[in-house]
Design a protein around this motif. Structure first.
Motif, PDB file in Angstrom:
ATOM      1  N   ARG A 186      41.757 -23.624 -10.483  1.00 42.05           N
ATOM      2  CA  ARG A 186      41.618 -24.480 -10.312  1.00 42.05           C
ATOM      3  C   ARG A 186      42.209 -25.470  -8.775  1.00 42.05           C
ATOM      4  O   ARG A 186      41.965 -26.518  -8.501  1.00 42.05           O
ATOM      5  CB  ARG A 186      43.154 -26.012 -10.682  1.00 42.05           C
ATOM      6  N   LEU A 187      43.698 -24.855  -8.323  1.00 44.42           N
ATOM      7  CA  LEU A 187      43.950 -25.276  -7.608  1.00 44.42           C
ATOM      8  C   LEU A 187      42.901 -24.491  -6.128  1.00 44.42           C
ATOM      9  O   LEU A 187      43.142 -24.883  -5.115  1.00 44.42           O
ATOM     10  CB  LEU A 187      45.172 -24.708  -7.040  1.00 44.42           C
ATOM     11  N   LEU A 188      42.878 -23.074  -6.273  1.00 49.89           N
ATOM     12  CA  LEU A 188      42.527 -22.323  -4.710  1.00 49.89           C
ATOM     13  C   LEU A 188      40.491 -22.220  -4.750  1.00 49.89           C
ATOM     14  O   LEU A 188      40.012 -21.372  -4.150  1.00 49.89           O
ATOM     15  CB  LEU A 188      42.901 -20.954  -4.801  1.00 49.89           C
ATOM     16  N   GLY A 189      39.902 -22.749  -6.391  1.00 46.72           N
ATOM     17  CA  GLY A 189      38.938 -22.559  -5.706  1.00 46.72           C
ATOM     18  C   GLY A 189      38.165 -20.937  -7.872  1.00 46.72           C
ATOM     19  O   GLY A 189      39.358 -20.194  -7.172  1.00 46.72           O
ATOM     20  N   SER A 190      37.246 -20.712  -7.152  1.00 43.86           N
ATOM     21  CA  SER A 190      36.501 -19.422  -7.613  1.00 43.86           C
ATOM     22  C   SER A 190      37.320 -17.872  -6.438  1.00 43.86           C
ATOM     23  O   SER A 190      37.122 -18.092  -5.687  1.00 43.86           O
ATOM     24  CB  SER A 190      34.807 -19.296  -7.877  1.00 43.86           C
ATOM     25  N   PRO A 191      37.541 -17.275  -7.858  1.00 41.30           N
ATOM     26  CA  PRO A 191      37.974 -16.081  -6.562  1.00 41.30           C
ATOM     27  C   PRO A 191      36.865 -15.040  -5.535  1.00 41.30           C
ATOM     28  O   PRO A 191      35.560 -15.539  -5.823  1.00 41.30           O
ATOM     29  CB  PRO A 191      38.218 -14.693  -7.951  1.00 41.30           C
ATOM     30  N   VAL A 192      36.865 -14.889  -4.841  1.00 44.19           N
ATOM     31  CA  VAL A 192      36.403 -14.072  -3.412  1.00 44.19           C
ATOM     32  C   VAL A 192      35.485 -12.562  -4.520  1.00 44.19           C
ATOM     33  O   VAL A 192      34.081 -12.298  -4.248  1.00 44.19           O
ATOM     34  CB  VAL A 192      36.401 -13.585  -2.544  1.00 44.19           C
ATOM     35  N   GLU A 252      37.912  -9.413   7.198  1.00 44.23           N
ATOM     36  CA  GLU A 252      38.303 -11.138   7.319  1.00 44.23           C
ATOM     37  C   GLU A 252      37.661 -12.185   6.569  1.00 44.23           C
ATOM     38  O   GLU A 252      35.846 -10.936   6.714  1.00 44.23           O
ATOM     39  CB  GLU A 252      39.207 -11.168   8.133  1.00 44.23           C
ATOM     40  N   LEU A 253      37.989 -13.339   5.993  1.00 45.91           N
ATOM     41  CA  LEU A 253      36.023 -13.864   6.419  1.00 45.91           C
ATOM     42  C   LEU A 253      35.961 -14.450   7.280  1.00 45.91           C
ATOM     43  O   LEU A 253      37.208 -14.991   7.344  1.00 45.91           O
ATOM     44  CB  LEU A 253      36.830 -15.294   4.700  1.00 45.91           C
ATOM     45  N   THR A 254      35.143 -14.526   7.626  1.00 40.68           N
ATOM     46  CA  THR A 254      35.192 -15.824   8.782  1.00 40.68           C
ATOM     47  C   THR A 254      33.714 -16.285   9.128  1.00 40.68           C
ATOM     48  O   THR A 254      32.783 -15.287   8.785  1.00 40.68           O
ATOM     49  CB  THR A 254      35.330 -14.994  10.207  1.00 40.68           C
ATOM     50  N   GLY A 255      33.646 -17.415   9.562  1.00 46.31           N
ATOM     51  CA  GLY A 255      32.411 -17.955   9.425  1.00 46.31           C
ATOM     52  C   GLY A 255      31.508 -18.318   8.529  1.00 46.31           C
ATOM     53  O   GLY A 255      32.370 -18.398   7.595  1.00 46.31           O
ATOM     54  N   ASP A 256      29.975 -17.462   8.531  1.00 49.27           N
ATOM     55  CA  ASP A 256      28.898 -18.082   6.955  1.00 49.27           C
ATOM     56  C   ASP A 256      29.759 -17.379   6.047  1.00 49.27           C
ATOM     57  O   ASP A 256      29.225 -17.823   4.574  1.00 49.27           O
ATOM     58  CB  ASP A 256      28.438 -17.996   7.736  1.00 49.27           C
ATOM     59  N   SER A 257      30.720 -15.992   6.128  1.00 51.04           N
ATOM     60  CA  SER A 257      31.289 -15.331   4.801  1.00 51.04           C
ATOM     61  C   SER A 257      31.713 -15.803   4.157  1.00 51.04           C
ATOM     62  O   SER A 257      32.646 -15.262   3.281  1.00 51.04           O
ATOM     63  CB  SER A 257      31.607 -13.624   5.977  1.00 51.04           C
ATOM     64  N   ALA A 258      33.056 -17.029   5.068  1.00 49.91           N
ATOM     65  CA  ALA A 258      33.942 -17.596   4.478  1.00 49.91           C
ATOM     66  C   ALA A 258      33.676 -18.562   2.665  1.00 49.91           C
ATOM     67  O   ALA A 258      32.112 -18.702   2.966  1.00 49.91           O
ATOM     68  CB  ALA A 258      34.577 -18.496   4.858  1.00 49.91           C
ATOM     69  N   PRO A 259      34.106 -18.169   1.896  1.00 46.82           N
ATOM     70  CA  PRO A 259      33.818 -18.694   0.768  1.00 46.82           C
ATOM     71  C   PRO A 259      33.749 -20.391   0.614  1.00 46.82           C
ATOM     72  O   PRO A 259      34.424 -20.682   1.341  1.00 46.82           O
ATOM     73  CB  PRO A 259      34.324 -18.462  -0.701  1.00 46.82           C
ATOM     74  N   GLU A 260      32.756 -21.288  -0.275  1.00 43.35           N
ATOM     75  CA  GLU A 260      32.912 -22.805  -0.381  1.00 43.35           C
ATOM     76  C   GLU A 260      34.241 -22.696  -0.967  1.00 43.35           C
ATOM     77  O   GLU A 260      33.963 -22.176  -1.935  1.00 43.35           O
ATOM     78  CB  GLU A 260      31.745 -22.890  -0.568  1.00 43.35           C
ATOM     79  N   THR A 261      35.338 -23.856  -0.873  1.00 47.88           N
ATOM     80  CA  THR A 261      36.243 -24.329  -1.434  1.00 47.88           C
ATOM     81  C   THR A 261      35.733 -25.787  -2.201  1.00 47.88           C
ATOM     82  O   THR A 261      35.338 -26.243  -1.392  1.00 47.88           O
ATOM     83  CB  THR A 261      37.507 -24.337  -0.677  1.00 47.88           C
TER      84      THR A 261
END
Length: 251
Positions: free
Chosen positions: A170-176, A240-249
């Motif tokens: 609920r707080l952080l969105g879906s896990p990666v 690291e999660l950067t750019g297009d690899s970062a998940p949408e929150t």
């Protein structure tokens, strides 16, 4: 609403001994008051070392009466040494945060300038505070002689893992993702440049702290060196999660 890890709170019976121990480990420890010291990491995370006799809830809360969440948090601290709590700061407007929590059905309590969310729907209460972003420290304070460049991950455990997982979603969105660790599943949440590993455990709270180092180091420090804190190092470069690899929150 995206977040970043801004602080990690550690409590020790003897703040002088803690300052000496972490200085001996190669950290630049800045004494602020008689009861508190700080370690400023280059990625903006602050490790705050408190005297157990002067924890951050004991003063300057501005409360005439304590709510149930704050009472539970005080009980949570009793008998604990080392890792106590961590603090997230929203990267967007902090003013909008209460409405976001209410929209996501997360109970919370206002404690001074901070928010204390209830991170599981049943006891025990997991460590987590929300507060506005703090000013960045001076560059000379963030250089650590031991080569630590910042935080990599926080390890959080809960006996009520399903409820804790639901609240973190609920707080952080879906896990990666999910992974196996110590013969059980844990969820991996991306929080800005950092990660939160959430897993089932017999005792609730912060289980460990993983720091990044510019040296090729990988492993845990001896508890006698860290005064009982489960502290591990990973050598850069790390994932690291950067750019297009970062998940949408969400939010």
């Amino acid at each position: 609403m995206p977040y970043m890890v801004s602080r990690v709170w550690l409590g020790f019976p003897d703040i002088e001994r803690a300052t000496e121990a972490y200085t001996h480990l190669g950290f630049r420890v800045v004494r602020r008051r008689q009861d508190r010291a700080q370690i400023f990491l280059a990625d903006g995370v602050v490790l705050e070392l408190f005297s157990l006799a002067h924890l951050p809830l004991n003063q300057a809360c501005g409360l005439s009466e304590e709510g149930e969440l704050l009472k539970r948090r005080r009980r949570f601290y009793e008998g604990r040494i080392g890792l106590l709590d961590y603090v997230l700061s929203p990267t967007a407007s902090f003013v909008q945060l209460p409405a976001q929590l209410e929209q996501r059905d997360i109970p919370y309590e206002v404690v001074g300038t901070r928010l204390l969310p209830q991170m599981v729907l049943c006891p025990p209460l997991l460590p987590l505070w929300l507060e506005p972003p703090a000013p960045l420290p001076a560059p000379e304070q963030t250089h650590q002689p031991n080569g630590v460049t910042g935080l990599h991950a926080l390890m959080v455990g809960s006996p009520a893992y399903p409820a804790a997982l639901a609240q973190h979603r609920r707080l952080l969105g879906s896990p990666v993702g999910f992974e196996r660790y110590e013969e059980q599943q844990r969820a991996v949440f991306a929080v800005g440049k950092h990660f939160v590993y959430l897993q089932g455990a017999q005792r609730e709270g912060l289980l460990g702290l993983v720091l990044r180092s510019r040296y090729a180091l990988w492993g845990a420090l001896e508890p006698t060196q860290t005064l009982g804190v489960a502290l591990s190092l990973v050598g850069d470069p790390v994932f690291e999660l950067t750019g297009d690899s970062a998940p949408e929150t969400e939010g």
